[in-house]
Scaffold this motif. Sequence first.
Motif, PDB file in Angstrom:
ATOM      1  N   VAL A  72      35.668  40.158  47.767  1.00  0.00           N
ATOM      2  CA  VAL A  72      36.825  40.905  48.280  1.00  0.00           C
ATOM      3  C   VAL A  72      37.471  41.653  47.125  1.00  0.00           C
ATOM      4  N   ASP A  73      37.757  42.930  47.343  1.00  0.00           N
ATOM      5  CA  ASP A  73      38.504  43.733  46.379  1.00  0.00           C
ATOM      6  C   ASP A  73      39.930  43.911  46.894  1.00  0.00           C
ATOM      7  N   ILE A  74      40.908  43.605  46.037  1.00  0.00           N
ATOM      8  CA  ILE A  74      42.316  43.743  46.408  1.00  0.00           C
ATOM      9  C   ILE A  74      43.067  44.432  45.284  1.00  0.00           C
ATOM     10  N   LEU A  75      44.281  44.845  45.595  1.00  0.00           N
ATOM     11  CA  LEU A  75      45.184  45.436  44.613  1.00  0.00           C
ATOM     12  C   LEU A  75      46.453  44.597  44.545  1.00  0.00           C
ATOM     13  N   LEU A  76      46.928  44.352  43.328  1.00  0.00           N
ATOM     14  CA  LEU A  76      48.189  43.652  43.090  1.00  0.00           C
ATOM     15  C   LEU A  76      48.970  44.397  42.019  1.00  0.00           C
ATOM     16  N   PRO A  77      50.268  44.320  42.038  1.00  0.00           N
ATOM     17  CA  PRO A  77      51.041  44.978  40.966  1.00  0.00           C
ATOM     18  C   PRO A  77      50.568  44.515  39.590  1.00  0.00           C
ATOM     19  N   GLU A  78      50.471  45.468  38.685  1.00  0.00           N
ATOM     20  CA  GLU A  78      49.929  45.153  37.377  1.00  0.00           C
ATOM     21  C   GLU A  78      50.842  44.234  36.574  1.00  0.00           C
ATOM     22  N   VAL A  79      52.089  44.084  37.009  1.00  0.00           N
ATOM     23  CA  VAL A  79      52.983  43.162  36.315  1.00  0.00           C
ATOM     24  C   VAL A  79      52.528  41.710  36.481  1.00  0.00           C
ATOM     25  N   ASP A  80      51.705  41.454  37.511  1.00  0.00           N
ATOM     26  CA  ASP A  80      51.185  40.105  37.735  1.00  0.00           C
ATOM     27  C   ASP A  80      49.805  39.922  37.123  1.00  0.00           C
ATOM     28  N   TYR A  81      49.393  40.832  36.230  1.00  0.00           N
ATOM     29  CA  TYR A  81      48.033  40.820  35.680  1.00  0.00           C
ATOM     30  C   TYR A  81      47.719  39.481  35.004  1.00  0.00           C
ATOM     31  N   ASP A  82      48.640  39.008  34.179  1.00  0.00           N
ATOM     32  CA  ASP A  82      48.376  37.785  33.419  1.00  0.00           C
ATOM     33  C   ASP A  82      48.368  36.535  34.286  1.00  0.00           C
ATOM     34  N   GLU A  83      48.955  36.633  35.487  1.00  0.00           N
ATOM     35  CA  GLU A  83      48.993  35.466  36.369  1.00  0.00           C
ATOM     36  C   GLU A  83      47.713  35.318  37.192  1.00  0.00           C
ATOM     37  N   ILE A  84      46.936  36.410  37.271  1.00  0.00           N
ATOM     38  CA  ILE A  84      45.680  36.396  38.027  1.00  0.00           C
ATOM     39  C   ILE A  84      44.555  36.495  37.017  1.00  0.00           C
ATOM     40  N   TYR A  85      43.756  35.463  36.912  1.00  0.00           N
ATOM     41  CA  TYR A  85      42.719  35.411  35.880  1.00  0.00           C
ATOM     42  C   TYR A  85      41.412  34.909  36.513  1.00  0.00           C
ATOM     43  N   PRO A  86      40.273  35.213  35.908  1.00  0.00           N
ATOM     44  CA  PRO A  86      38.992  34.753  36.464  1.00  0.00           C
ATOM     45  C   PRO A  86      38.943  33.243  36.602  1.00  0.00           C
TER      46      PRO A  86
END
Length: 409
Positions: free
Chosen positions: A301-315
Motif C-alpha cells: 500500500v502506498d500512502i501519504l502522510l504529512p512530512e512532519v511525521d517522517y521520523d515517527e514512521i520508520y521501516p
Amino acid sequence: MFLNSRPTRSLVGVLLFGVAVLALLPGMKGYTSLDGTVNARVAVVSAPIDGTIQFTPAKVGTPVADGQALVSIRNDRVNRAVLASLAAEARTAGERADALVRERDELVRLRATLGERLEAYQAATVETLEREVTILRRRIEVSRAQEIAAQSEFTRRQTLGGSGIVSASAVEQARAAEITSTGQIDVTRLQIEQLEYKLAAVRRGVFVGDGQNDVPYSRQRGDEVSVRIADIDTRIAENLTRAAQIEEQRREEDARVRSLTAAVLSSSFTGVVWRNNVVSGSNVVLGNELVRLLDCRDLFVDILLPEVDYDEIYPGRAAEVRLLGRSATVPAEVLSVRGSAAATEEVTLAAVPPAAKGRSARIRLALHQSDLNTDFGNHCQVGRSVQVRFESRSLPLRRWMSSLWFSIS
C-alpha cells in the motif's frame, strides 16, 4: 422558548465539545491516512522472436499457474541458408575423410605387397649368397689339394733339378704353380669374406653391389608409400577435425534456428492476467509487449502522510489497513519512507500511487498474507482505496511545542 432554554444550550455545548474531542482524538492516538492504494507489481511478457501468435492468450482477470503456457509464437520465415551451408560443408568434409581412408587402405595393402616382395627378394638374395659362399669354400678345399700337389711337384722337381735330371725352367714352372695355388686360396678367402659381408648387409636389409642402390625398388616404393600414408593420415585428421568443428557449428546454428522458429512463453509465478495485447493470428516482432501478469504474492500500500511525521514512521513499524467498505483490517508493516521531493516513478506498478500533496511523505507498507493475495477474480483488490492507521506511543503535544518554539525562536 425551548431552544433558547438553559438545558438546551448546555446540551448543544456538550455535543459540540464531544465532536471536537472525537475529531482530535484520532490525531492524538496515532496517525491516519485516507488516501492509500492497494498496489502490486506486474511482469511484462515480451516477444522473444518475430512471428505469428498461435492462440489467443488468457483473458484479462484469468488466473495463471506457475509454469502455465501463456503465448505460443511460430515463425516460418527463418533464414536457414547458413544451416544448409554448414550441413553441406560438414557432409563434404566427412566424405573427403572417407575417401582418404579408402585411399590409405589401398596404400596399406600396396605396402604389404611390396613388403612381401621385399622379403621374397631378400630371402632369395640371402640364399644365393649363401650358395656362393658354400661354392667358394668348396673351391678352397680344391685349391688346397692343388696347393699340396703343387708343393710336392715343386719339391720333387727341385730335387731332380739339383741332380741335373730336370731343367731349371721346369723347376721354375713348378714353383710358379705352387705360388699360383697358394694365391688362389687367398683370393678365394677374400671372395668369401666379401660375400659374407654382403650376406650380413642383405640380412640387415641393405643390398650392396655394383650398379645397385642400397635398397631394391620394392623397398624404395614401400618408403614412398609410407610417406604417402603419413600425409594421408594428417589430411584425414584435419578433415575429421574440420568436420567435427563444422558439426558443432551446425548444431549451434540448428539450435538458433529452432529457437527462432517457435517459442512458448510460460508464467514464472502464480498470478492473474492484468493486460492482454494480442490475439490469435497477430504478427509480432522482437520485443513487442504481449501480456502483463499481476504478481499478487507481495501486495503493498502506498500512502501519504504529512512530512512532519517522517521520523515517527520508520521501516518495520506495524500498521493496520482497512479497505474502504470493509470492517476487517489487514496487518501491514512499513517497507520504506520517502520525502516529498523523492523521485518515485515506477513503470512496473499495477496502480498509480497517490499524487503528492504539498509536503507529504510517501510511505509504502507491505501487507501480510491474507485472502487478498488469492482474490484473482478481483485482481487481488489492486487499485482499491484503503485507510491506514498507525498507533501512537505518546501524545504529540511535546513535538508540537518543540516545532512551535523552533518557528518563533
